[in-house]
Write an enzyme that holds these catalytic residues in place. Structure first.
Site, short mmCIF file in Angstrom:
data_model
loop_
_atom_site.label_atom_id
_atom_site.label_comp_id
_atom_site.label_asym_id
_atom_site.label_seq_id
_atom_site.Cartn_x
_atom_site.Cartn_y
_atom_site.Cartn_z
N LYS A 149 55.66 57.01 64.46
CA LYS A 149 55.73 57.48 62.73
C LYS A 149 55.23 58.28 62.63
CE LYS A 149 52.48 55.73 60.82
NZ LYS A 149 50.94 57.15 60.16
N VAL A 165 46.93 59.44 70.65
CA VAL A 165 46.51 58.52 70.37
C VAL A 165 45.30 58.88 68.68
CG1 VAL A 165 44.15 57.02 70.93
CG2 VAL A 165 45.89 57.32 72.48
N ALA A 166 45.17 58.13 68.13
CA ALA A 166 44.56 58.46 66.75
C ALA A 166 44.85 59.38 66.13
CB ALA A 166 42.89 58.37 67.63
N ALA A 167 46.12 59.46 66.72
CA ALA A 167 46.75 61.01 65.95
C ALA A 167 47.53 60.71 64.02
CB ALA A 167 47.90 61.18 66.45
N SER A 169 52.43 50.68 66.75
CA SER A 169 54.47 50.32 67.66
C SER A 169 54.18 49.30 68.99
CB SER A 169 54.47 52.14 68.03
OG SER A 169 56.27 52.32 67.77
N GLY A 207 50.87 55.22 66.66
CA GLY A 207 51.05 55.04 68.91
C GLY A 207 50.93 53.03 68.79
N GLY A 208 49.28 53.28 67.96
CA GLY A 208 48.73 51.57 68.86
C GLY A 208 49.38 50.09 67.57
N ASP A 264 50.15 48.42 59.84
CA ASP A 264 51.45 49.34 60.02
C ASP A 264 52.40 48.96 61.05
OD1 ASP A 264 50.33 51.01 58.28
OD2 ASP A 264 50.50 53.31 59.71
P1 ATP Z 1 47.52 55.14 62.26
O1 ATP Z 1 48.73 55.99 62.08
O2 ATP Z 1 48.24 53.33 61.53
O3 ATP Z 1 46.35 55.05 61.38
P2 ATP Z 1 46.58 56.56 64.72
O4 ATP Z 1 47.88 56.96 65.87
O5 ATP Z 1 46.16 57.57 64.24
O6 ATP Z 1 47.40 54.97 64.28
P3 ATP Z 1 46.77 55.17 67.58
O7 ATP Z 1 46.71 56.02 68.38
O8 ATP Z 1 47.31 53.86 66.36
O9 ATP Z 1 46.24 55.50 65.79
O10 ATP Z 1 44.94 54.37 67.52
C1 ATP Z 1 44.16 53.99 66.85
C2 ATP Z 1 42.93 53.48 67.80
O11 ATP Z 1 43.42 51.87 68.60
C3 ATP Z 1 42.82 54.42 69.28
O12 ATP Z 1 40.87 54.71 68.82
C4 ATP Z 1 42.04 53.35 69.83
O13 ATP Z 1 41.07 53.42 71.02
C5 ATP Z 1 42.44 52.04 69.61
N1 ATP Z 1 44.27 51.41 70.71
C6 ATP Z 1 44.02 49.86 70.81
N2 ATP Z 1 45.20 49.67 71.91
C7 ATP Z 1 45.54 50.96 71.81
C8 ATP Z 1 47.10 51.11 72.04
N3 ATP Z 1 47.92 50.06 72.83
N4 ATP Z 1 47.83 52.45 71.73
C9 ATP Z 1 46.77 53.67 70.79
N5 ATP Z 1 45.73 53.33 70.45
C10 ATP Z 1 44.60 52.53 70.91
#
Ligand code: ATP
Length: 280
Positions: free
Chosen positions: A11, A96-98, A105, A102-103, A137
């Site tokens: 998203k 990841v953590a971007a 979803s 992703g997590g 989310d």
């Molecule tokens: P948001 O936009 O909701 O703040 P994000 O995109 O910043 O989320 P994610 O990629 O969802 O962050 O991941 C955040 C943390 O969650 C990561 O540091 C990771 O270690 C942990 N995590 C646990 N499960 C997952 C997964 N299936 N995918 C990605 N990260 C995961």
């Protein structure tokens, strides 16, 4: 053996207003969230033995119980009380953590997939109630429509139809901690919320609502985020903004060609993630 393959989309936030800090550590927010077709790929195999395995093989993402998808699957297996287990593999395509969700979803897809595989027949409303306990989310990815999200993100309403757009995603890969961003934000008592339009006639009108309070914290600390935004606008984006707590910046384009040229120009920097995707 029952098996499902799922696509879990990312998203972007068209709007992210932080309204107030709550006593439970969360923040009350007002967000507009839009799914894009950059997807993690998830395979779920339901099995007779009770073990639950989640493998991801991506640095920074835990395998097993630390993975939010594992927690989602565990919840559904416990609800079903069938003694069955599952083997889940996740191919991460979403950085990841971007700030791209992703997590969350992945967790939403696993809730929906396990609901089907286990024949639980839970409604989306029920799945969203389970989902919010895993992450704020998660309900949005079950809701599916472009949404106005309030509360911690779990109160969802469908937005008026928005024109489809090309989205250029650029992630410079700097490490931005979501907890640090929210902690660092200076909140005023009387936050004035901008009025939202009742309809959107073109991509420019969508960009008219772009606003992300968290940029106040991230751009001074990571100037590269502001630089990418400016460059995206120079390259013809109708609007550009950081998504979530960053560091991914996205630009919205009505023209595919322009979007691809912008991606090429911005991805010259080695090590940056970049993609051209479409709104869903
Ligand atoms: P948001 O936009 O909701 O703040 P994000 O995109 O910043 O989320 P994610 O990629 O969802 O962050 O991941 C955040 C943390 O969650 C990561 O540091 C990771 O270690 C942990 N995590 C646990 N499960 C997952 C997964 N299936 N995918 C990605 N990260 C995961």
């Amino acid at each position: 053996m029952k098996h499902l393959s799922l696509q879990a989309p990312a998203k972007v936030n068209y709007l992210l207003d932080v309204i107030r800090r709550r006593t439970d550590g969360y923040h009350d927010l007002r967000m507009i969230m839009q799914r894009v077709n950059l997807c993690d790929e998830i395979s779920i195999i339901l099995q007779d033995k009770p073990d639950l395995n989640v493998t991801c093989g991506r640095q920074g993402v835990p395998d097993g119980p630390g993975n939010i998808a594992w927690k989602a699957a565990r919840t559904m297996l416990d609800l079903a009380e069938t003694g069955k287990g599952a083997a889940i593999s996740i191919t991460k395509k979403i950085p990841v953590a971007a700030g791209l969700g992703g997590g969350s979803s992945d967790a939403a897809s696993v809730l929906m997939g396990m609901n089907e595989l286990l024949g639980l027949h839970l409604s989306d409303e029920q799945l969203m109630q389970i989902g919010v306990k895993l992450g704020a989310d998660v309900p949005f990815f079950i809701f599916k429509n472009t949404a106005l999200a309030e509360g911690i993100g779990e109160q969802l309403r469908t937005m008026p139809t928005m024109p489809p757009a090309w989205v250029v995603l650029i992630n410079p890969g700097v490490h931005v901690s979501t907890a640090w961003v929210y902690r660092s934000l200076q909140l005023t008592n009387e936050k004035k919320l901008a009025k939202l339009p009742k309809f959107f006639d073109d991509v420019n009108s969508v960009c008219g609502i772009f606003s992300n309070d968290l940029e106040e914290v991230t751009i001074p600390a990571f100037p590269v985020i502001g630089e990418i935004k400016n460059k995206m606008l120079e390259l013809g984006a109708s609007g550009a903004m950081m998504s979530g707590s960053g560091p991914t910046v996205f630009g919205l384009f009505s023209d595919k060609d322009k979007a691809e040229k912008a991606q090429q120009a911005l991805s010259d920097n080695s090590g940056w993630f970049s993609a051209v995707v479409e709104t869903l």
